[in-house]
Enzyme design. Structure first.
Site, mmCIF file in Angstrom:
data_model
loop_
_atom_site.group_PDB
_atom_site.id
_atom_site.type_symbol
_atom_site.label_atom_id
_atom_site.label_comp_id
_atom_site.label_asym_id
_atom_site.label_seq_id
_atom_site.Cartn_x
_atom_site.Cartn_y
_atom_site.Cartn_z
ATOM 1 N N ASP A 38 -37.775 35.231 -20.208
ATOM 2 C CA ASP A 38 -37.362 34.044 -19.280
ATOM 3 C C ASP A 38 -37.296 34.660 -17.958
ATOM 4 O OD1 ASP A 38 -36.032 31.112 -19.434
ATOM 5 O OD2 ASP A 38 -36.094 31.895 -17.655
ATOM 6 N N ASP A 64 -41.656 37.566 -15.378
ATOM 7 C CA ASP A 64 -42.315 36.476 -14.672
ATOM 8 C C ASP A 64 -43.523 36.563 -15.239
ATOM 9 O OD1 ASP A 64 -43.540 34.738 -13.213
ATOM 10 O OD2 ASP A 64 -43.299 35.747 -11.068
ATOM 11 N N TYR A 162 -47.428 18.091 -12.124
ATOM 12 C CA TYR A 162 -47.296 18.346 -13.460
ATOM 13 C C TYR A 162 -47.792 17.573 -14.348
ATOM 14 C CZ TYR A 162 -43.575 18.457 -17.293
ATOM 15 O OH TYR A 162 -42.810 18.325 -18.617
ATOM 16 N N LYS A 166 -50.300 19.342 -17.705
ATOM 17 C CA LYS A 166 -49.977 18.998 -19.076
ATOM 18 C C LYS A 166 -51.160 18.398 -19.739
ATOM 19 C CE LYS A 166 -45.629 20.547 -19.432
ATOM 20 N NZ LYS A 166 -45.021 21.543 -20.410
ATOM 21 N N THR A 197 -31.991 17.833 -21.066
ATOM 22 C CA THR A 197 -31.787 19.294 -21.142
ATOM 23 C C THR A 197 -31.363 19.528 -19.544
ATOM 24 O OG1 THR A 197 -34.047 19.648 -19.897
ATOM 25 C CG2 THR A 197 -33.894 19.925 -22.197
ATOM 26 N N THR A 200 -33.374 18.155 -17.073
ATOM 27 C CA THR A 200 -33.598 16.536 -16.790
ATOM 28 C C THR A 200 -32.237 15.913 -16.579
ATOM 29 O OG1 THR A 200 -33.485 16.393 -19.281
ATOM 30 C CG2 THR A 200 -35.677 16.173 -18.106
HETATM 31 N N1 LIG Z 1 -37.092 17.866 -20.732
HETATM 32 C C1 LIG Z 1 -37.822 17.148 -20.992
HETATM 33 O O1 LIG Z 1 -37.612 15.873 -21.010
HETATM 34 C C2 LIG Z 1 -39.348 17.416 -21.193
HETATM 35 C C3 LIG Z 1 -40.255 16.358 -21.583
HETATM 36 C C4 LIG Z 1 -41.518 16.685 -21.786
HETATM 37 C C5 LIG Z 1 -42.010 18.075 -22.049
HETATM 38 N N2 LIG Z 1 -40.908 18.812 -21.616
HETATM 39 C C6 LIG Z 1 -41.610 20.269 -21.658
HETATM 40 O O2 LIG Z 1 -40.721 21.214 -22.613
HETATM 41 C C7 LIG Z 1 -40.497 22.398 -22.222
HETATM 42 C C8 LIG Z 1 -39.198 22.804 -21.937
HETATM 43 O O3 LIG Z 1 -38.380 21.926 -21.009
HETATM 44 P P1 LIG Z 1 -36.971 22.056 -20.676
HETATM 45 O O4 LIG Z 1 -36.354 20.861 -20.115
HETATM 46 O O5 LIG Z 1 -36.015 22.798 -21.702
HETATM 47 O O6 LIG Z 1 -37.307 23.050 -19.304
HETATM 48 P P2 LIG Z 1 -36.275 24.195 -18.531
HETATM 49 O O7 LIG Z 1 -36.704 24.071 -17.365
HETATM 50 O O8 LIG Z 1 -34.866 23.938 -18.907
HETATM 51 O O9 LIG Z 1 -36.818 25.735 -19.330
HETATM 52 C C9 LIG Z 1 -37.922 26.231 -18.887
HETATM 53 C C10 LIG Z 1 -37.654 27.762 -18.679
HETATM 54 O O10 LIG Z 1 -38.775 28.251 -18.054
HETATM 55 C C11 LIG Z 1 -38.335 29.331 -17.444
HETATM 56 N N3 LIG Z 1 -39.444 30.013 -16.340
HETATM 57 C C12 LIG Z 1 -39.693 29.219 -15.472
HETATM 58 N N4 LIG Z 1 -40.726 29.912 -14.532
HETATM 59 C C13 LIG Z 1 -40.934 30.996 -15.233
HETATM 60 C C14 LIG Z 1 -41.773 32.285 -15.231
HETATM 61 N N5 LIG Z 1 -42.688 32.279 -13.933
HETATM 62 N N6 LIG Z 1 -41.564 32.944 -16.121
HETATM 63 C C15 LIG Z 1 -40.836 33.094 -17.266
HETATM 64 N N7 LIG Z 1 -40.119 31.903 -17.477
HETATM 65 C C16 LIG Z 1 -39.958 31.149 -16.553
HETATM 66 C C17 LIG Z 1 -37.225 28.825 -16.730
HETATM 67 O O11 LIG Z 1 -36.350 29.829 -16.213
HETATM 68 C C18 LIG Z 1 -36.603 28.165 -17.662
HETATM 69 O O12 LIG Z 1 -35.660 28.649 -18.435
HETATM 70 C C19 LIG Z 1 -41.422 22.504 -20.687
HETATM 71 O O13 LIG Z 1 -42.887 23.019 -21.156
HETATM 72 C C20 LIG Z 1 -41.122 21.070 -20.505
HETATM 73 O O14 LIG Z 1 -42.531 20.780 -19.456
HETATM 74 C C21 LIG Z 1 -39.584 18.799 -21.313
#
Ligand SMILES: NC(=O)c1ccc[n+]([C@@H]2O[C@H](COP(=O)([O-])OP(=O)(O)OC[C@H]3O[C@@H](n4cnc5c(N)ncnc54)[C@H](O)[C@@H]3O)[C@@H](O)[C@H]2O)c1
Length: 275
Positions: A38, A64, A162, A166, A197, A200
């Protein structure tokens, strides 16, 4: 007793997020060795600690992944540590909201980069090892990648970059499934609906709020918001041998949201019109 993923090495990107954490714990419970990364070192470490505290095996590194050097380093770290890579779960994301008109070019590039280029870079770096292991690749996409306009009630014009990224992930996954199938590598996506999460909770977290109501109503099943564990269960299935005849597929985990066209279950009044 051995687990369904005994000793397999599974990479999880964005491992500090809530969906990633639930996934790490679920896969580790089935015997997988988790390698997380992360951009937020403390979050990555928290997931690793949670897995270890639950009796599982995990390691992590803060990177990153939007940078190819970071993506390469992630696979290198896993190979140094465990000598193989059986699967990668592309979960990391970062996004800027905005409509097609209001999104700035910089915000657009950032969001496409973090949601489409970043998972490609991480996967590309891991492909040689995954091919050697005849493993699998999972991308966490989104219902908004296929259903923008109905995917996020109350936010329908606000996630253009976004959603576009996707949609690209869905295509990337199918392309890679074609490219890697003959090597025995499976490539699939999961498209979640709204999952509660940290990311959200700000928007949908308040029970009883109009936004929360809008976020839950489109689902067909008795109405609740998605849970990280719902997605983790799907990942476990897709990386396990139980999915050995599944590639190039998308597993929607959304309580029926997409199937309803984003409008929810039929009401008695709706049904009366078709009698
Ligand atoms: N939560 C939802 O409702 C939802 C719905 C549809 C899809 N998703 C997808 O599920 C996945 C997880 O969602 P989430 O809500 O847990 O997201 P989140 O934002 O809580 O977690 C994403 C993580 O990615 C890390 N990150 C960001 N940029 C980075 C980088 N450059 N290098 C390394 N790490 C990096 C962040 O620090 C974070 O911990 C995502 O792909 C999201 O698009 C989520």
């Amino acid at each position: 007793m051995t687990g369904r993923l005994q000793d397999r090495v599974v990479l999880i990107t964005g491992s500090g997020g809530d969906i990633a954490k639930a996934t790490a714990l679920t896969l580790a419970r089935e015997g997988a060795r988790i390698v997380g990364t992360d951009i937020d070192a403390a979050l990555a470490e928290a997931t690793t600690t949670a897995v270890r505290n639950a009796g599982g095996e995990a390691a992590s590194i803060a990177l990153d992944l939007s940078d190819d050097a970071g993506a390469q380093e992630f696979s290198r770290f896993a190979l140094e540590r465990y000598g193989r890579i059986d699967a990668i779960v592309n979960n990391a994301k970062a996004a800027r909201a905005g409509s097609g008109e209001s999104t700035s070019p910089d915000a657009w590039r950032f969001t496409i980069d973090r949601n489409l280029t970043m998972p490609w870079l991480a996967t590309r770096a891991a492909i040689p090892a995954i091919r050697a292991a005849q493993g699998s690749i999972v991308f966490i996409a989104s219902v908004s990648g296929a259903l923008f306009g109905t995917g996020y009630p109350g936010n329908t014009t606000n996630l253009v970059a976004y959603s576009t990224a996707k949609a690209g992930v869905l295509r990337l996954s199918v392309a890679l499934a074609n490219e890697l199938g003959s090597a025995g590598v499976r490539v699939n996506t999961i498209s979640p609906g709204v999952v509660e999460t940290t990311a959200t909770r700000r928007t949908y977290g308040d029970p009883g709020s109009p936004r929360r109501e809008l976020a839950t109503r489109p689902a067909l099943l008795p109405q609740r918001i998605g849970r990280p564990q719902d997605i983790a269960n799907g990942v476990l299935f897709l990386v396990s041998d139980e999915a050995s005849w599944i590639t190039g597929s998308d597993l929607r985990i959304d309580g029926g949201w997409a199937a309803s066209g984003g409008v929810g279950p039929a009401t008695d009044a709706d049904l009366a019109t078709v009698r």
